[in-house]
Each structure stands twice: as structure tokens, then as C-alpha cells.
Design a protein around this motif. Structure first.
Motif, PDB file in Angstrom:
ATOM      1  N   GLN A  30       0.853  -1.182   0.000  1.00  0.00           N
ATOM      2  CA  GLN A  30       0.000   0.000   0.000  1.00  0.00           C
ATOM      3  C   GLN A  30       0.886   1.227   0.000  1.00  0.00           C
ATOM      4  OE1 GLN A  30      -3.219  -0.216   2.760  1.00  0.00           O
ATOM      5  NE2 GLN A  30      -3.749   1.937   2.539  1.00  0.00           N
ATOM      6  N   GLY A  31       0.487   2.236  -0.780  1.00  0.00           N
ATOM      7  CA  GLY A  31       1.274   3.454  -0.855  1.00  0.00           C
ATOM      8  C   GLY A  31       0.651   4.448  -1.820  1.00  0.00           C
ATOM      9  N   ARG A  32       1.494   5.344  -2.326  1.00  0.00           N
ATOM     10  CA  ARG A  32       1.032   6.410  -3.226  1.00  0.00           C
ATOM     11  C   ARG A  32       1.433   6.101  -4.658  1.00  0.00           C
ATOM     12  NH1 ARG A  32      -1.870  10.582  -1.499  1.00  0.00           N
ATOM     13  NH2 ARG A  32      -0.608  12.208  -2.395  1.00  0.00           N
ATOM     14  N   ALA A  33       0.527   6.363  -5.571  1.00  0.00           N
ATOM     15  CA  ALA A  33       0.786   6.180  -6.997  1.00  0.00           C
ATOM     16  C   ALA A  33       0.791   7.533  -7.685  1.00  0.00           C
ATOM     17  CB  ALA A  33      -0.284   5.299  -7.630  1.00  0.00           C
ATOM     18  N   SER A  34       1.647   7.654  -8.683  1.00  0.00           N
ATOM     19  CA  SER A  34       1.673   8.827  -9.548  1.00  0.00           C
ATOM     20  C   SER A  34       1.733   8.307 -10.978  1.00  0.00           C
ATOM     21  CB  SER A  34       2.880   9.709  -9.221  1.00  0.00           C
ATOM     22  OG  SER A  34       4.076   8.954  -9.278  1.00  0.00           O
ATOM     23  N   PHE A  35       1.872   9.228 -11.950  1.00  0.00           N
ATOM     24  CA  PHE A  35       1.957   8.762 -13.333  1.00  0.00           C
ATOM     25  C   PHE A  35       3.033   9.536 -14.086  1.00  0.00           C
ATOM     26  CE2 PHE A  35      -1.327  12.005 -13.234  1.00  0.00           C
ATOM     27  CZ  PHE A  35      -1.092  12.762 -14.369  1.00  0.00           C
ATOM     28  N   TYR A  36       3.505   8.910 -15.165  1.00  0.00           N
ATOM     29  CA  TYR A  36       4.571   9.470 -15.992  1.00  0.00           C
ATOM     30  C   TYR A  36       4.136  10.770 -16.665  1.00  0.00           C
ATOM     31  CZ  TYR A  36       7.232   5.037 -16.218  1.00  0.00           C
ATOM     32  OH  TYR A  36       7.971   3.930 -15.954  1.00  0.00           O
ATOM     33  N   ALA A  37       5.056  11.697 -16.749  1.00  0.00           N
ATOM     34  CA  ALA A  37       4.816  12.929 -17.495  1.00  0.00           C
ATOM     35  C   ALA A  37       4.834  12.624 -18.995  1.00  0.00           C
ATOM     36  CB  ALA A  37       5.888  13.963 -17.165  1.00  0.00           C
ATOM     37  N   GLN A  38       4.170  13.447 -19.771  1.00  0.00           N
ATOM     38  CA  GLN A  38       4.084  13.293 -21.226  1.00  0.00           C
ATOM     39  C   GLN A  38       5.468  13.193 -21.875  1.00  0.00           C
ATOM     40  OE1 GLN A  38       1.473  12.994 -23.302  1.00  0.00           O
ATOM     41  NE2 GLN A  38       2.711  13.086 -25.147  1.00  0.00           N
ATOM     42  N   MET A  39       6.462  13.893 -21.332  1.00  0.00           N
ATOM     43  CA  MET A  39       7.779  13.946 -21.962  1.00  0.00           C
ATOM     44  C   MET A  39       8.489  12.586 -21.999  1.00  0.00           C
ATOM     45  SD  MET A  39      10.079  15.899 -19.149  1.00  0.00           S
ATOM     46  CE  MET A  39      10.840  15.014 -17.816  1.00  0.00           C
ATOM     47  N   PHE A  40       8.036  11.604 -21.205  1.00  0.00           N
ATOM     48  CA  PHE A  40       8.672  10.291 -21.195  1.00  0.00           C
ATOM     49  C   PHE A  40       8.148   9.370 -22.293  1.00  0.00           C
ATOM     50  CE2 PHE A  40       9.331  11.759 -16.829  1.00  0.00           C
ATOM     51  CZ  PHE A  40      10.706  11.627 -16.758  1.00  0.00           C
ATOM     52  N   ASN A  41       7.062   9.753 -22.952  1.00  0.00           N
ATOM     53  CA  ASN A  41       6.506   8.916 -24.007  1.00  0.00           C
ATOM     54  C   ASN A  41       7.538   8.697 -25.118  1.00  0.00           C
ATOM     55  OD1 ASN A  41       4.170   7.438 -24.904  1.00  0.00           O
ATOM     56  ND2 ASN A  41       4.038   8.920 -26.568  1.00  0.00           N
ATOM     57  N   GLY A  42       7.795   7.444 -25.449  1.00  0.00           N
ATOM     58  CA  GLY A  42       8.763   7.103 -26.493  1.00  0.00           C
ATOM     59  C   GLY A  42      10.171   6.845 -25.980  1.00  0.00           C
ATOM     60  N   ARG A  43      10.492   7.284 -24.781  1.00  0.00           N
ATOM     61  CA  ARG A  43      11.829   7.023 -24.218  1.00  0.00           C
ATOM     62  C   ARG A  43      11.925   5.568 -23.787  1.00  0.00           C
ATOM     63  NH1 ARG A  43      13.359  12.206 -20.385  1.00  0.00           N
ATOM     64  NH2 ARG A  43      13.001  13.791 -21.956  1.00  0.00           N
ATOM     65  N   LYS A  44      13.154   5.063 -23.737  1.00  0.00           N
ATOM     66  CA  LYS A  44      13.353   3.667 -23.342  1.00  0.00           C
ATOM     67  C   LYS A  44      13.140   3.486 -21.842  1.00  0.00           C
ATOM     68  CE  LYS A  44      16.049   1.735 -26.946  1.00  0.00           C
ATOM     69  NZ  LYS A  44      16.895   0.645 -27.304  1.00  0.00           N
ATOM     70  N   THR A  45      12.473   2.389 -21.499  1.00  0.00           N
ATOM     71  CA  THR A  45      12.300   2.014 -20.109  1.00  0.00           C
ATOM     72  C   THR A  45      13.525   1.225 -19.657  1.00  0.00           C
ATOM     73  OG1 THR A  45      11.259  -0.090 -20.633  1.00  0.00           O
ATOM     74  CG2 THR A  45       9.793   1.825 -20.436  1.00  0.00           C
ATOM     75  N   SER A  46      13.594   0.910 -18.392  1.00  0.00           N
ATOM     76  CA  SER A  46      14.694   0.092 -17.867  1.00  0.00           C
ATOM     77  C   SER A  46      14.711  -1.293 -18.493  1.00  0.00           C
ATOM     78  CB  SER A  46      14.592  -0.046 -16.353  1.00  0.00           C
ATOM     79  OG  SER A  46      14.706   1.217 -15.747  1.00  0.00           O
ATOM     80  N   LEU A  47      13.587  -1.767 -18.958  1.00  0.00           N
ATOM     81  CA  LEU A  47      13.500  -3.056 -19.629  1.00  0.00           C
ATOM     82  C   LEU A  47      14.029  -2.972 -21.055  1.00  0.00           C
ATOM     83  CD1 LEU A  47      12.566  -6.012 -19.406  1.00  0.00           C
ATOM     84  CD2 LEU A  47      10.282  -5.249 -20.033  1.00  0.00           C
ATOM     85  N   GLY A  48      14.177  -1.744 -21.567  1.00  0.00           N
ATOM     86  CA  GLY A  48      14.719  -1.546 -22.903  1.00  0.00           C
ATOM     87  C   GLY A  48      13.687  -1.330 -23.992  1.00  0.00           C
ATOM     88  N   GLU A  49      12.427  -1.322 -23.617  1.00  0.00           N
ATOM     89  CA  GLU A  49      11.383  -1.080 -24.616  1.00  0.00           C
ATOM     90  C   GLU A  49      10.933   0.367 -24.549  1.00  0.00           C
ATOM     91  OE1 GLU A  49       8.728  -4.154 -23.206  1.00  0.00           O
ATOM     92  OE2 GLU A  49       7.556  -2.726 -22.052  1.00  0.00           O
ATOM     93  N   PRO A  50      10.418   0.923 -25.646  1.00  0.00           N
ATOM     94  CA  PRO A  50       9.945   2.312 -25.600  1.00  0.00           C
ATOM     95  C   PRO A  50       8.710   2.439 -24.706  1.00  0.00           C
ATOM     96  CG  PRO A  50       9.835   1.436 -27.850  1.00  0.00           C
ATOM     97  CD  PRO A  50      10.294   0.336 -26.968  1.00  0.00           C
ATOM     98  N   PHE A  51       8.697   3.487 -23.879  1.00  0.00           N
ATOM     99  CA  PHE A  51       7.536   3.740 -23.034  1.00  0.00           C
ATOM    100  C   PHE A  51       6.391   4.218 -23.910  1.00  0.00           C
ATOM    101  CE2 PHE A  51       5.012   6.882 -20.611  1.00  0.00           C
ATOM    102  CZ  PHE A  51       4.388   5.988 -19.758  1.00  0.00           C
ATOM    103  N   ASN A  52       5.215   3.653 -23.692  1.00  0.00           N
ATOM    104  CA  ASN A  52       4.019   4.038 -24.431  1.00  0.00           C
ATOM    105  C   ASN A  52       2.940   4.389 -23.413  1.00  0.00           C
ATOM    106  OD1 ASN A  52       1.645   4.248 -25.909  1.00  0.00           O
ATOM    107  ND2 ASN A  52       2.094   2.488 -27.207  1.00  0.00           N
ATOM    108  N   GLN A  53       2.571   5.659 -23.369  1.00  0.00           N
ATOM    109  CA  GLN A  53       1.596   6.117 -22.375  1.00  0.00           C
ATOM    110  C   GLN A  53       0.217   5.503 -22.572  1.00  0.00           C
ATOM    111  OE1 GLN A  53       1.155  10.322 -22.659  1.00  0.00           O
ATOM    112  NE2 GLN A  53       0.452  10.286 -24.768  1.00  0.00           N
ATOM    113  N   LYS A  54      -0.036   4.884 -23.731  1.00  0.00           N
ATOM    114  CA  LYS A  54      -1.343   4.283 -23.987  1.00  0.00           C
ATOM    115  C   LYS A  54      -1.439   2.838 -23.510  1.00  0.00           C
ATOM    116  CE  LYS A  54      -2.307   7.343 -27.801  1.00  0.00           C
ATOM    117  NZ  LYS A  54      -2.591   7.493 -29.221  1.00  0.00           N
ATOM    118  N   GLU A  55      -0.314   2.248 -23.117  1.00  0.00           N
ATOM    119  CA  GLU A  55      -0.321   0.884 -22.609  1.00  0.00           C
ATOM    120  C   GLU A  55      -0.513   0.900 -21.097  1.00  0.00           C
ATOM    121  OE1 GLU A  55       3.296  -0.955 -23.883  1.00  0.00           O
ATOM    122  OE2 GLU A  55       2.645  -1.055 -25.964  1.00  0.00           O
ATOM    123  N   TYR A  56      -0.905  -0.224 -20.561  1.00  0.00           N
ATOM    124  CA  TYR A  56      -1.089  -0.357 -19.117  1.00  0.00           C
ATOM    125  C   TYR A  56       0.202  -0.921 -18.517  1.00  0.00           C
ATOM    126  CZ  TYR A  56      -5.997   0.777 -19.581  1.00  0.00           C
ATOM    127  OH  TYR A  56      -7.168   1.432 -19.830  1.00  0.00           O
TER     128      TYR A  56
END
Length: 148
Positions: A30-56
Motif C-alpha cells: 500500500q502506498g502512493r501512486a503517480s503517473f509518468y509525465a508526457q515527456m517520457f513517451n517514447g523514451r526507453k524504459t529500464s526493460l529496454g522497450e519504448p515507453f508508451n503512455q497508452k499501454e497499461y
């Protein structure tokens, strides 16, 4: 044409689960959740895939990549399932960073943060549900009605 044995071997290779990861099933936080800013869309995640704000998807500090997590907004009881594909959040008071789509579904876009519970419901990108549970088209887990 491939034999039945081939298909069975392929299926078994897809569902091979690390025993250490299996111990996480049902883990709750249990804790606090936030969400990614628009500027991160398309940047690589730590897993190496592009971040897509439309995915869950989401970022968590310690859960293994491709862990499936049920996130529930405690203020409105809305629930969504996300896949962990990044590390973070880097704000020390936050538990998880959600994609914009997941945050919108949970109703936290206006406030930017929300109190949530997390429950590990799967791994390796697969949701593993209990015998009396099912997943709806919106990603909610509900109890299946038992027939007499």
C-alpha cells in the motif's frame, strides 16, 4: 505441419515460471501512486522497450520486470492491471508510477497522485488467477459466479 509434441513444448516453454517469482503471487503493498509525465513517451524504459503512455504499464523499484500487478485506487475502488516494465518512481514517497492510460482509468489524472494498494497477480507478462476469479475486458478481477 508440426506435431502435437512441438506445440506442447512451445506452450510449456512459454509458461515456465521462476520459482522465486512465483513466491510473489498475492503479495500486497500500500502506498502512493503517480503517473509518468508526457515527456517520457517514447523514451526507453529500464526493460529496454519504448515507453508508451497508452499501454497499461508501470514502474516499481523492486518487482521483477513483466510482473503483473493489480492496482486499486482506494478513494474510488477502481482497479486496473499493469505490467512492470521500468524502475522507479524516484520520488521517495511514491510506490508506483503508472502510464497515463492506467492513471486515467484509475481516476488520478486530476490530483496527480492517489493512495493505492498493489497486488501481484501474475508474472512473465501473464495474469495468473485463482480458480474462482476471472478478468473482465477492462482488466478488473472479479469473482466468478459458481453454478449449482
Amino acid at each position: 505441419m508440426y506435431s502435437t509434441t512441438f506445440y506442447v513444448l512451445v506452450l510449456l516453454s512459454l509458461i515456465k515460471v521462476n520459482p522465486a517469482s512465483a513466491q510473489l503471487l498475492g503479495k500486497e503493498e500500500q502506498g502512493r501512486a503517480s503517473f509518468y509525465a508526457q515527456m517520457f513517451n517514447g523514451r526507453k524504459t529500464s526493460l529496454g522497450e519504448p515507453f508508451n503512455q497508452k499501454e497499461y504499464t508501470a514502474a516499481h523499484r523492486t518487482l521483477p520486470f513483466n510482473t503483473m500487478v493489480e492496482v486499486t485506487n482506494l478513494s474510488n475502488k477502481r482497479t486496473v492491471i499493469v505490467r512492470i516494465n521500468d524502475r522507479g518512481p524516484y520520488h521517495r514517497t511514491r510506490l508506483i508510477d503508472l502510464s497515463r492510460s492506467a492513471a486515467q482509468y484509475l481516476g488520478i489524472l486530476g490530483s496527480g497522485v492517489a493512495n493505492v494498494t498493489l497486488r501481484v497477480v501474475g508474472m512473465e507478462g501473464m495474469v495468473l488467477l485463482g480458480q474462482n476469479e476471472m478478468i473482465t475486458e477492462t482488466g478488473d478481477i472479479i469473482e466468478r459466479a459458481l453454478s449449482n
